[in-house]
Design a protein around this motif. Structure first.
Motif, PDB file in Angstrom:
ATOM      1  N   LEU A  13       2.700  19.762   9.756  1.00 14.22           N
ATOM      2  CA  LEU A  13       1.445  19.789  10.513  1.00 14.22           C
ATOM      3  C   LEU A  13       0.376  20.426   9.630  1.00 14.22           C
ATOM      4  O   LEU A  13       0.693  21.266   8.777  1.00 14.22           O
ATOM      5  CB  LEU A  13       1.601  20.643  11.771  1.00 14.22           C
ATOM      6  CG  LEU A  13       2.355  20.043  12.948  1.00 14.22           C
ATOM      7  CD1 LEU A  13       2.663  21.139  13.980  1.00 14.22           C
ATOM      8  CD2 LEU A  13       1.535  18.944  13.604  1.00 14.22           C
ATOM      9  N   GLY A  14      -0.876  20.115   9.862  1.00 11.46           N
ATOM     10  CA  GLY A  14      -1.956  20.719   9.084  1.00 11.46           C
ATOM     11  C   GLY A  14      -2.231  22.143   9.536  1.00 11.46           C
ATOM     12  O   GLY A  14      -1.683  22.624  10.531  1.00 11.46           O
ATOM     13  N   GLU A  15      -3.104  22.814   8.793  1.00 11.90           N
ATOM     14  CA  GLU A  15      -3.491  24.180   9.139  1.00 11.90           C
ATOM     15  C   GLU A  15      -4.340  24.178  10.404  1.00 11.90           C
ATOM     16  O   GLU A  15      -5.175  23.297  10.596  1.00 11.90           O
ATOM     17  CB  GLU A  15      -4.337  24.794   8.021  1.00 11.90           C
ATOM     18  CG  GLU A  15      -3.557  25.291   6.827  1.00 11.90           C
ATOM     19  CD  GLU A  15      -4.500  25.944   5.808  1.00 11.90           C
ATOM     20  OE1 GLU A  15      -3.986  26.581   4.885  1.00 11.90           O
ATOM     21  OE2 GLU A  15      -5.725  25.805   5.934  1.00 11.90           O
ATOM     22  N   ASN A  16      -4.140  25.189  11.243  1.00 14.18           N
ATOM     23  CA  ASN A  16      -5.029  25.387  12.392  1.00 14.18           C
ATOM     24  C   ASN A  16      -6.389  25.877  11.915  1.00 14.18           C
ATOM     25  O   ASN A  16      -7.415  25.590  12.501  1.00 14.18           O
ATOM     26  CB  ASN A  16      -4.455  26.443  13.327  1.00 14.18           C
ATOM     27  CG  ASN A  16      -3.459  25.857  14.309  1.00 14.18           C
ATOM     28  OD1 ASN A  16      -3.647  24.731  14.776  1.00 14.18           O
ATOM     29  ND2 ASN A  16      -2.412  26.592  14.613  1.00 14.18           N
ATOM     30  N   TYR A  17      -6.348  26.686  10.850  1.00 11.26           N
ATOM     31  CA  TYR A  17      -7.576  27.233  10.279  1.00 11.26           C
ATOM     32  C   TYR A  17      -7.256  27.624   8.842  1.00 11.26           C
ATOM     33  O   TYR A  17      -6.088  27.845   8.495  1.00 11.26           O
ATOM     34  CB  TYR A  17      -8.061  28.461  11.068  1.00 11.26           C
ATOM     35  CG  TYR A  17      -6.987  29.502  11.267  1.00 11.26           C
ATOM     36  CD1 TYR A  17      -6.776  30.515  10.329  1.00 11.26           C
ATOM     37  CD2 TYR A  17      -6.141  29.457  12.385  1.00 11.26           C
ATOM     38  CE1 TYR A  17      -5.780  31.457  10.505  1.00 11.26           C
ATOM     39  CE2 TYR A  17      -5.138  30.393  12.556  1.00 11.26           C
ATOM     40  CZ  TYR A  17      -4.967  31.394  11.616  1.00 11.26           C
ATOM     41  OH  TYR A  17      -3.969  32.303  11.780  1.00 11.26           O
ATOM     42  N   ARG A  18      -8.311  27.666   8.010  1.00 12.58           N
ATOM     43  CA  ARG A  18      -8.064  28.010   6.619  1.00 12.58           C
ATOM     44  C   ARG A  18      -7.513  29.437   6.513  1.00 12.58           C
ATOM     45  O   ARG A  18      -7.978  30.350   7.168  1.00 12.58           O
ATOM     46  CB  ARG A  18      -9.353  27.904   5.809  1.00 12.58           C
ATOM     47  CG  ARG A  18      -9.072  28.192   4.347  1.00 12.58           C
ATOM     48  CD  ARG A  18     -10.238  27.896   3.455  1.00 12.58           C
ATOM     49  NE  ARG A  18      -9.936  28.440   2.140  1.00 12.58           N
ATOM     50  CZ  ARG A  18     -10.814  28.632   1.204  1.00 12.58           C
ATOM     51  NH1 ARG A  18     -12.060  28.308   1.407  1.00 12.58           N
ATOM     52  NH2 ARG A  18     -10.455  29.139   0.049  1.00 12.58           N
ATOM     53  N   GLY A  19      -6.503  29.615   5.696  1.00 15.29           N
ATOM     54  CA  GLY A  19      -5.953  30.952   5.525  1.00 15.29           C
ATOM     55  C   GLY A  19      -4.797  31.234   6.470  1.00 15.29           C
ATOM     56  O   GLY A  19      -4.262  32.330   6.482  1.00 15.29           O
ATOM     57  N   GLU A  20      -4.404  30.233   7.268  1.00 14.63           N
ATOM     58  CA  GLU A  20      -3.275  30.450   8.160  1.00 14.63           C
ATOM     59  C   GLU A  20      -2.033  30.758   7.319  1.00 14.63           C
ATOM     60  O   GLU A  20      -1.734  30.057   6.345  1.00 14.63           O
ATOM     61  CB  GLU A  20      -3.025  29.203   9.014  1.00 14.63           C
ATOM     62  CG  GLU A  20      -2.024  29.442  10.115  1.00 14.63           C
ATOM     63  CD  GLU A  20      -1.925  28.253  11.076  1.00 14.63           C
ATOM     64  OE1 GLU A  20      -1.686  28.482  12.257  1.00 14.63           O
ATOM     65  OE2 GLU A  20      -2.102  27.102  10.628  1.00 14.63           O
ATOM     66  N   VAL A  21      -1.344  31.835   7.707  1.00  9.72           N
ATOM     67  CA  VAL A  21      -0.229  32.322   6.898  1.00  9.72           C
ATOM     68  C   VAL A  21       0.977  31.376   7.001  1.00  9.72           C
ATOM     69  O   VAL A  21       1.647  31.090   6.008  1.00  9.72           O
ATOM     70  CB  VAL A  21       0.139  33.746   7.361  1.00  9.72           C
ATOM     71  CG1 VAL A  21       1.451  34.191   6.752  1.00  9.72           C
ATOM     72  CG2 VAL A  21      -0.981  34.717   7.002  1.00  9.72           C
TER      73      VAL A  21
ATOM     74  N   ILE B 207       7.387  24.778  14.647  1.00 11.46           N
ATOM     75  CA  ILE B 207       7.884  26.006  14.033  1.00 11.46           C
ATOM     76  C   ILE B 207       6.922  26.382  12.908  1.00 11.46           C
ATOM     77  O   ILE B 207       6.076  25.573  12.511  1.00 11.46           O
ATOM     78  CB  ILE B 207       9.309  25.827  13.447  1.00 11.46           C
ATOM     79  CG1 ILE B 207       9.332  24.657  12.458  1.00 11.46           C
ATOM     80  CG2 ILE B 207      10.334  25.635  14.550  1.00 11.46           C
ATOM     81  CD1 ILE B 207      10.563  24.632  11.578  1.00 11.46           C
ATOM     82  N   GLY B 208       7.050  27.611  12.407  1.00 13.16           N
ATOM     83  CA  GLY B 208       6.237  28.050  11.272  1.00 13.16           C
ATOM     84  C   GLY B 208       7.129  28.639  10.192  1.00 13.16           C
ATOM     85  O   GLY B 208       8.196  29.187  10.487  1.00 13.16           O
ATOM     86  N   LEU B 209       6.701  28.477   8.957  1.00  8.46           N
ATOM     87  CA  LEU B 209       7.428  29.052   7.826  1.00  8.46           C
ATOM     88  C   LEU B 209       6.478  29.974   7.077  1.00  8.46           C
ATOM     89  O   LEU B 209       5.381  29.532   6.680  1.00  8.46           O
ATOM     90  CB  LEU B 209       7.892  27.949   6.865  1.00  8.46           C
ATOM     91  CG  LEU B 209       9.169  27.144   7.148  1.00  8.46           C
ATOM     92  CD1 LEU B 209      10.378  28.057   7.219  1.00  8.46           C
ATOM     93  CD2 LEU B 209       9.071  26.299   8.376  1.00  8.46           C
ATOM     94  N   ILE B 210       6.856  31.212   6.902  1.00  5.55           N
ATOM     95  CA  ILE B 210       6.001  32.152   6.180  1.00  5.55           C
ATOM     96  C   ILE B 210       6.676  32.439   4.848  1.00  5.55           C
ATOM     97  O   ILE B 210       7.622  33.219   4.755  1.00  5.55           O
ATOM     98  CB  ILE B 210       5.745  33.420   7.012  1.00  5.55           C
ATOM     99  CG1 ILE B 210       5.099  33.011   8.352  1.00  5.55           C
ATOM    100  CG2 ILE B 210       4.850  34.393   6.245  1.00  5.55           C
ATOM    101  CD1 ILE B 210       4.749  34.131   9.275  1.00  5.55           C
ATOM    102  N   ALA B 211       6.170  31.749   3.817  1.00  4.19           N
ATOM    103  CA  ALA B 211       6.853  31.724   2.524  1.00  4.19           C
ATOM    104  C   ALA B 211       6.155  32.645   1.533  1.00  4.19           C
ATOM    105  O   ALA B 211       5.741  32.232   0.461  1.00  4.19           O
ATOM    106  CB  ALA B 211       6.907  30.281   2.006  1.00  4.19           C
TER     107      ALA B 211
END
Ligand code: SAM
Ligand code: SF4
Ligand code: SF4
Length: 365
Positions: free
Chosen positions: A258-266, A279-283
């Motif tokens: 999926l694309g970013e919700n906003y620039r800088g999304e972690v 889901i989200g992945l914080i790499a």
């Protein structure tokens, strides 16, 4: 390095029920306007650690060998009071902050936290909180009524034995799930669930956690284990790369980016192709995101940190408790941000892992 600066999107101030503005617009003294650091990164987020204490002793964050009986936690008098916290937050908003996260230690251990939430909720920001969830069942309703916008709950395993071994304080999975349920009942949705993945410790829980939270409306986020602080004995071979997490999940449920919700999304976002949510992945280790990092951190005793991996912070307390007016405080905050050139995760190496760094339980996630 030249970086285009991120445009600041003005957020309207909140209004009381009668329509009157609850927060005065920044005065001339405060409106240093938006500030950018040495790489053109604007100040957008403020993370406020309200306590260095915790009821858990997560082995990757507060190992008992270092945070046992002998550990010197901050004394009460050293910790900022709610008015001091609000003042720093208010001035930071005038400098560009649009999102505030309360963290710790365990923020729900801070007495009368809902009162602080109510004070910060007057600011024109998105107000969020990260908690281990153990005390959430008792506090969720009060936090919601006080104006908290969103919640993140940490949960590292679904297997009770593994979870107890990680928190090392005899809390069970059921305690946290009860907190999540209470938060839903109080009106928080969706809730983000944070899982720090460590190879050999809880990577067996990756698929069960996904199975548990798929279709729940909550957003499970897998976090790479980081070399924060100086006490957790971090090793690179304990990190499960985000790409491996995605591979393991895809073997079971097809995923699409999926694309970013906003620039800088972690978090990098993925959705289940069958429609069961995202889901989200914080790499932070394998795919660092320093280039878009807009986060400033305030410690419980009033030190500002421009990076999670900084060795030292800038003490604001002498200003807060001295005769400094808002203009001087604003200048101190803005000065720190303008001088900022941190990008630790992009420079990480075997050598940097041993550097003297602030503890995560003190400065917050
Ligand atoms: N006590 C609260 C909690 O655990 O949610 C808030 C503070 S905790 C420091 C904030 C987040 O940082 C948690 O999601 C925690 O799992 C994460 N964290 C702590 N140590 C970490 C590490 N070494 N690597 C990655 N994440 C870590
Ligand atoms: Fe406490 Fe959160 Fe650190 Fe665990 S991760 S020890 S719950 S501060
Ligand atoms: Fe931000 Fe520092 Fe983390 Fe980079 S290492 S993303 S600059 S907090």
């Amino acid at each position: 390095m030249d970086r285009p600066s991120i445009p600041i999107i003005p957020v309207p101030p909140r209004h009381a029920l009668d329509g009157s503005v609850l927060v005065h617009p920044p005065s001339d003294a405060e409106s240093g306007a938006a500030v950018s650091d040495q790489y053109g990164r604007p100040l957008r987020d403020l993370r406020i650690s309200v306590t260095d204490r915790c009821n858990f002793r997560c082995v990757y964050c507060m190992p008992r060998a270092h945070f046992g009986r002998g550990h010197a936690f901050l004394a009460r008098a050293e910790i900022l009071d709610f008015d001091e916290i609000l003042r720093v937050a208010r001035l930071s908003v005038a400098l560009g902050v649009r999102k505030i996260r309360l963290t710790g230690g365990e923020p729900l251990l801070r007495r009368d936290l809902d009162r602080l939430v109510a004070m910060l909720a007057m600011l024109p920001v998105e107000l969020t909180l990260t908690t281990n969830g153990a005390l959430l069942a008792r506090q969720a309703r009060a936090l919601k009524s006080a104006g908290l916008d969103r919640l993140t709950v940490s949960l590292d395993a679904l297997d009770d034995d593994r979870f107890r071994a990680i928190n090392d304080a005899d809390f069970g999975v059921a305690d946290v799930l009860a907190g999540i349920d209470a938060a839903v009942a109080a009106g928080f949705a969706p809730i983000k669930i944070n899982m720090v993945v460590q190879r050999g410790r809880n990577d067996a829980d990756i698929v069960p956690m996904a199975a548990r939270f798929r279709g729940s409306g909550h957003i499970l986020r897998f976090i790479e284990y980081m070399d924060v602080g100086a006490t957790n004995g971090w090793r690179l071979d304990q990190v499960v790369p985000a790409a491996e997490v995605v591979r393991r999940l895809e073997a079971r449920w097809p995923l699409a980016p999926l694309g970013e919700n906003y620039r800088g999304e972690v978090a990098r976002r993925w959705r289940y192709r069958d429609g069961a949510g995202e889901i989200g992945l914080i790499a932070s280790v394998t795919q660092p995101f320093c280039g878009d990092c807009t986060r400033l951190r305030l410690s419980p005793d009033g030190h500002l940190y421009a990076c999670l991996f900084a060795g030292r912070g800038q003490a604001l307390k002498p200003l807060l408790r001295g005769a400094a007016d808002d203009r001087m405080l604003t200048a101190a905050i803005a000065g720190l941000w303008r001088a900022r050139n941190d990008r630790y995760s992009e420079q990480r190496s075997a050598a940097t892992a041993g550097l003297d760094k602030v503890e995560m339980s003190y400065i917050g996630g």
